[in-house]
Design a protein around this motif. Structure first.
Motif, short mmCIF file in Angstrom:
data_model
loop_
_atom_site.label_atom_id
_atom_site.label_comp_id
_atom_site.label_asym_id
_atom_site.label_seq_id
_atom_site.Cartn_x
_atom_site.Cartn_y
_atom_site.Cartn_z
N THR A 32 7.58 -0.92 7.55
CA THR A 32 7.11 0.27 6.84
C THR A 32 8.31 1.17 6.48
O THR A 32 9.19 1.40 7.30
CB THR A 32 6.13 1.07 7.71
OG1 THR A 32 4.98 0.25 7.97
CG2 THR A 32 5.69 2.35 7.01
N SER A 87 -1.77 0.92 -4.69
CA SER A 87 -0.86 -0.17 -4.36
C SER A 87 0.21 -0.30 -5.44
O SER A 87 -0.01 0.07 -6.60
CB SER A 87 -1.62 -1.49 -4.23
OG SER A 87 -2.59 -1.40 -3.20
N TYR A 105 1.00 5.40 0.54
CA TYR A 105 0.36 6.57 1.13
C TYR A 105 1.25 7.80 0.88
O TYR A 105 2.47 7.67 0.69
CB TYR A 105 0.18 6.41 2.64
CG TYR A 105 -0.67 5.24 3.05
CD1 TYR A 105 -2.02 5.40 3.36
CD2 TYR A 105 -0.12 3.96 3.17
CE1 TYR A 105 -2.80 4.33 3.77
CE2 TYR A 105 -0.89 2.87 3.56
CZ TYR A 105 -2.23 3.07 3.86
OH TYR A 105 -2.99 1.99 4.25
N ASP A 116 0.84 -1.20 0.00
CA ASP A 116 0.00 0.00 0.00
C ASP A 116 0.88 1.26 0.00
O ASP A 116 1.89 1.32 0.71
CB ASP A 116 -0.90 0.02 1.23
CG ASP A 116 -1.95 -1.09 1.19
OD1 ASP A 116 -2.29 -1.52 0.07
OD2 ASP A 116 -2.42 -1.49 2.27
N PHE A 139 -4.11 7.51 1.36
CA PHE A 139 -3.89 6.32 0.55
C PHE A 139 -4.09 6.66 -0.93
O PHE A 139 -5.10 7.25 -1.32
CB PHE A 139 -4.86 5.20 0.95
CG PHE A 139 -4.78 3.97 0.10
CD1 PHE A 139 -3.70 3.11 0.20
CD2 PHE A 139 -5.78 3.69 -0.83
CE1 PHE A 139 -3.62 1.96 -0.60
CE2 PHE A 139 -5.70 2.57 -1.63
CZ PHE A 139 -4.63 1.70 -1.52
N TYR A 170 2.48 1.45 -8.53
CA TYR A 170 1.58 2.59 -8.66
C TYR A 170 2.14 3.53 -9.71
O TYR A 170 3.28 3.98 -9.63
CB TYR A 170 1.43 3.32 -7.32
CG TYR A 170 0.58 4.57 -7.42
CD1 TYR A 170 -0.79 4.50 -7.48
CD2 TYR A 170 1.19 5.83 -7.47
CE1 TYR A 170 -1.58 5.65 -7.58
CE2 TYR A 170 0.42 6.98 -7.57
CZ TYR A 170 -0.96 6.88 -7.63
OH TYR A 170 -1.72 8.01 -7.75
N CYS A 177 5.36 3.38 2.23
CA CYS A 177 5.08 2.07 1.63
C CYS A 177 4.89 1.04 2.75
O CYS A 177 5.78 0.86 3.59
CB CYS A 177 6.24 1.66 0.72
SG CYS A 177 5.89 0.23 -0.33
N GLU A 178 3.71 0.38 2.78
CA GLU A 178 3.38 -0.57 3.84
C GLU A 178 2.89 -1.89 3.24
O GLU A 178 2.14 -1.90 2.25
CB GLU A 178 2.29 -0.02 4.75
CG GLU A 178 2.69 1.21 5.54
CD GLU A 178 1.58 1.69 6.47
OE1 GLU A 178 0.45 1.14 6.37
OE2 GLU A 178 1.81 2.60 7.27
N LYS A 179 3.32 -2.99 3.88
CA LYS A 179 2.81 -4.31 3.50
C LYS A 179 2.87 -5.20 4.71
O LYS A 179 3.86 -5.18 5.47
CB LYS A 179 3.65 -4.90 2.36
CG LYS A 179 3.11 -6.22 1.79
CD LYS A 179 3.92 -6.67 0.60
CE LYS A 179 3.43 -8.01 0.08
NZ LYS A 179 2.07 -7.94 -0.49
#
Length: 320
Positions: A294, A259, A239, A237, A256, A262, A287-289
């Protein structure tokens, strides 16, 4: 009878001499003189036909002395009675509008986006002085406000003057002198500067202090930025948030945007942003997963504007 006539004559002469010596008010001539007003200025035709915004004209009378004939020393006794055709505050708005239309300004286009041009009349007069002849002065205070009624062009004094040698009884020449002064005042207006505010610049550098308002009227809001954010592994994801160190631009929370991978093309909508303060504003990309640490990266907006791109790749690290 003769003695009575002589006494009256002497008395009249004494009164006239007394009036002249004391500087008393002159007697107004019973025969009116007409000064015909006319627009004699040649405007540059179609110079501003490609402007993005219209303009509304507002002319106000701010004269402390509304007499068109101010001084007249050709006679120590009589002051000519002067009428103006048409009336000053009827002539000026109509003639300025005609002058601006010739140059290509779009008048009264859209009340929601039109800029406001205010002209405050300060002087509009002609005088006759022995040894000099006819002289005329026309002065305005000019300012421009945007459609939010924010002052963008400061209150500036513009002036026009003209002189003509000739007879004190030649009021056709007086009219020509006044019309020439009015034409010179219109030429003294910085129309190029006014037109600058009615057109989006081709580059943010050309309007360094123009703030983004969200209404699409700045070069910054027309600048297209290419976004490309990638990650390994993919599916993270993405943001963004604004990080600002200038009071004109506020910090924002995370937003946001999609994903990885992008990819997008977007324009700026950061309220208060200008080219000059963009060096004090950053875009933070997060960037988060799930299962991964993060990661964050910041991009200086001045560099983003110049490069027209935000491109980065995150190599995600698993959480232990």
């Amino acid at each position: 009878m003769k003695r009575s006539f002589c006494i009256k004559y002497v008395t009249m002469c004494c009164v006239v001499l007394a009036l002249m010596a004391c500087g008393a008010s002159k007697i107004v001539s019973p025969t009116p003189k007409v000064i015909n007003l006319a627009l004699v200025a040649d405007a540059d035709a179609n110079k501003y036909v490609d402007l993005d915004y219209g303009v509304r004209l507002y002319v106000k009378d701010g004269r402390s002395n509304t007499k068109v004939l101010q001084k007249y020393d050709a006679s120590a006794i009589y002051l000519p009675q002067v009428t103006v055709n048409p009336e000053v505050m009827s002539f000026i708005p109509e003639s300025v509008r005609r002058y601006m239309r010739t140059m290509g300004f779009n008048l009264d286009a859209d009340v929601s986006t039109d800029y406001m041009l205010t002209m405050l009349l300060k002087e509009f007069n002609v005088s006759y002085l022995s040894g000099i002849g006819w002289s005329a002065t026309v002065q305005f205070n000019v300012e421009v406000q945007d459609h939010n009624r924010t002052l963008v062009y400061p209150n500036v004094l513009v002036a026009g003057r003209a002189n003509r040698n000739g007879s004190a009884s030649d009021f056709t020449l007086a009219a020509q002198t006044l019309n020439a002064a009015y034409a010179n005042a219109l030429r003294d207006v910085d129309w190029d500067r006014i037109a600058f505010f009615l057109k989006k610049a081709s580059s943010p550098k050309l309007e360094k202090n123009k703030q983004v308002t969200g209404e699409g009227n700045t070069a910054l809001e027309s600048t297209v930025i290419r976004w490309f954010v990638e990650s390994t592994p993919r599916g993270a994801d993405v943001y963004t948030r604004v990080v600002s160190s200038t009071p004109e631009v506020k910090n924002t929370n995370q937003n946001f945007i999609g994903s990885t991978p992008y990819e997008s093309t977007e324009t700026f909508d950061i309220k208060g942003l200008t080219f000059n303060n963009s060096g004090n504003v950053q875009i933070e990309v997060i960037c988060e997963k799930a299962g991964y640490v993060t990661q964050r990266r910041r991009f200086n907006l001045r560099q983003v504007i110049e490069q027209k791109e935000i491109s980065t790749k995150f190599n995600l690290i698993k959480e232990e």
